[in-house]
Design a protein around this motif. Sequence first.
Motif, mmCIF file in Angstrom:
data_model
loop_
_atom_site.group_PDB
_atom_site.id
_atom_site.type_symbol
_atom_site.label_atom_id
_atom_site.label_comp_id
_atom_site.label_asym_id
_atom_site.label_seq_id
_atom_site.Cartn_x
_atom_site.Cartn_y
_atom_site.Cartn_z
ATOM 1 N N ALA A 1 0.856 -1.181 0.000
ATOM 2 C CA ALA A 1 0.000 0.000 0.000
ATOM 3 C C ALA A 1 0.895 1.235 0.000
ATOM 4 O O ALA A 1 1.972 1.239 0.604
ATOM 5 C CB ALA A 1 -0.890 -0.006 1.240
ATOM 6 N N ASP A 2 0.433 2.275 -0.668
ATOM 7 C CA ASP A 2 1.236 3.504 -0.742
ATOM 8 C C ASP A 2 1.584 4.033 0.648
ATOM 9 O O ASP A 2 2.663 4.594 0.851
ATOM 10 C CB ASP A 2 0.481 4.575 -1.531
ATOM 11 C CG ASP A 2 0.436 4.277 -3.024
ATOM 12 O OD1 ASP A 2 -0.413 4.876 -3.710
ATOM 13 O OD2 ASP A 2 1.240 3.448 -3.497
ATOM 14 N N GLN B 1 7.863 -6.670 8.640
ATOM 15 C CA GLN B 1 8.740 -5.806 9.416
ATOM 16 C C GLN B 1 8.260 -4.373 9.243
ATOM 17 O O GLN B 1 8.159 -3.888 8.113
ATOM 18 C CB GLN B 1 10.185 -5.928 8.939
ATOM 19 C CG GLN B 1 11.153 -5.037 9.694
ATOM 20 C CD GLN B 1 11.321 -5.456 11.143
ATOM 21 O OE1 GLN B 1 11.664 -6.591 11.441
ATOM 22 N NE2 GLN B 1 11.075 -4.510 12.060
ATOM 23 N N MET B 2 7.977 -3.721 10.354
ATOM 24 C CA MET B 2 7.413 -2.374 10.306
ATOM 25 C C MET B 2 8.369 -1.408 11.006
ATOM 26 O O MET B 2 8.724 -1.622 12.170
ATOM 27 C CB MET B 2 6.046 -2.352 11.002
ATOM 28 C CG MET B 2 5.071 -3.356 10.419
ATOM 29 S SD MET B 2 3.416 -3.266 11.157
ATOM 30 C CE MET B 2 3.766 -3.869 12.805
ATOM 31 N N HIS B 3 8.774 -0.381 10.292
ATOM 32 C CA HIS B 3 9.636 0.668 10.847
ATOM 33 C C HIS B 3 8.915 2.010 10.771
ATOM 34 O O HIS B 3 7.952 2.182 10.023
ATOM 35 C CB HIS B 3 10.954 0.753 10.068
ATOM 36 C CG HIS B 3 11.829 -0.455 10.190
ATOM 37 N ND1 HIS B 3 12.358 -0.882 11.385
ATOM 38 C CD2 HIS B 3 12.273 -1.328 9.248
ATOM 39 C CE1 HIS B 3 13.098 -1.954 11.186
ATOM 40 N NE2 HIS B 3 13.062 -2.260 9.902
ATOM 41 N N SER B 4 9.452 2.967 11.503
ATOM 42 C CA SER B 4 8.919 4.344 11.479
ATOM 43 C C SER B 4 7.405 4.351 11.651
ATOM 44 O O SER B 4 6.684 5.009 10.900
ATOM 45 C CB SER B 4 9.309 5.031 10.153
ATOM 46 O OG SER B 4 10.708 5.047 9.993
ATOM 47 N N GLY C 1 8.267 1.929 1.788
ATOM 48 C CA GLY C 1 9.484 2.483 2.348
ATOM 49 C C GLY C 1 9.599 2.301 3.855
ATOM 50 O O GLY C 1 10.665 2.552 4.427
ATOM 51 N N ARG C 2 8.515 1.888 4.501
ATOM 52 C CA ARG C 2 8.540 1.697 5.960
ATOM 53 C C ARG C 2 8.336 0.236 6.355
ATOM 54 O O ARG C 2 8.886 -0.221 7.353
ATOM 55 C CB ARG C 2 7.457 2.544 6.629
ATOM 56 C CG ARG C 2 7.601 4.034 6.378
ATOM 57 C CD ARG C 2 6.603 4.843 7.235
ATOM 58 N NE ARG C 2 5.215 4.532 6.925
ATOM 59 C CZ ARG C 2 4.337 4.081 7.818
ATOM 60 N NH1 ARG C 2 4.703 3.864 9.069
ATOM 61 N NH2 ARG C 2 3.093 3.837 7.454
ATOM 62 N N PHE C 3 7.521 -0.488 5.584
ATOM 63 C CA PHE C 3 7.199 -1.883 5.886
ATOM 64 C C PHE C 3 7.842 -2.796 4.846
ATOM 65 O O PHE C 3 7.960 -2.430 3.675
ATOM 66 C CB PHE C 3 5.686 -2.109 5.841
ATOM 67 C CG PHE C 3 4.913 -1.444 6.953
ATOM 68 C CD1 PHE C 3 5.482 -0.523 7.800
ATOM 69 C CD2 PHE C 3 3.566 -1.759 7.118
ATOM 70 C CE1 PHE C 3 4.746 0.084 8.804
ATOM 71 C CE2 PHE C 3 2.812 -1.169 8.118
ATOM 72 C CZ PHE C 3 3.408 -0.238 8.963
ATOM 73 N N THR C 4 8.213 -3.974 5.303
ATOM 74 C CA THR C 4 8.764 -4.981 4.401
ATOM 75 C C THR C 4 8.112 -6.328 4.693
ATOM 76 O O THR C 4 8.112 -6.783 5.842
ATOM 77 C CB THR C 4 10.280 -5.118 4.581
ATOM 78 O OG1 THR C 4 10.914 -3.858 4.338
ATOM 79 C CG2 THR C 4 10.837 -6.149 3.602
ATOM 80 N N ILE C 5 7.566 -6.939 3.650
ATOM 81 C CA ILE C 5 6.995 -8.274 3.779
ATOM 82 C C ILE C 5 8.008 -9.282 3.264
ATOM 83 O O ILE C 5 8.686 -9.041 2.259
ATOM 84 C CB ILE C 5 5.646 -8.388 3.028
ATOM 85 C CG1 ILE C 5 4.956 -9.716 3.350
ATOM 86 C CG2 ILE C 5 5.826 -8.211 1.525
ATOM 87 C CD1 ILE C 5 3.518 -9.791 2.829
#
Length: 118
Positions: free
Chosen positions: A60-61, A81-84, A65-69
């Motif tokens: 999702a937009d 993985q969720m950042h920021s 840049g913040r989440f990685t599956i």
Amino acid sequence: QVQLVESGGGLVQAGGSLRLSCAASGSTFSINSMAWYRQAPGKQRELVAVISSRSNTNYADSVKGRFTISRDITKNTVYLQMHSLKPEDTAVYYCNAGTFDLVPKNYWGQGTQVTVSS
């Protein structure tokens, strides 16, 4: 049948990180894509990220840049993985698995709460 069990949710401050896990069991050979959805109070469930059997990903937009599956086929597990993290990321996060069937079946986990405090 496929069973999905999520873990890793919790309370985190804005700017923090969390990693969600979703372990699949049962007829895991039938799983094609796996995905994470989320549903905030009073809102519709929305797609967050999806990963195919060939590890192609889409986001999702709002989380790019913040989440990685990612996916570990050997463990039948998908991760988010969720950042920021932002307060607007607060939601119940659901794991989803779609099958290879001609008419794909969809399976859902029970959900895990993620709360981001400001």
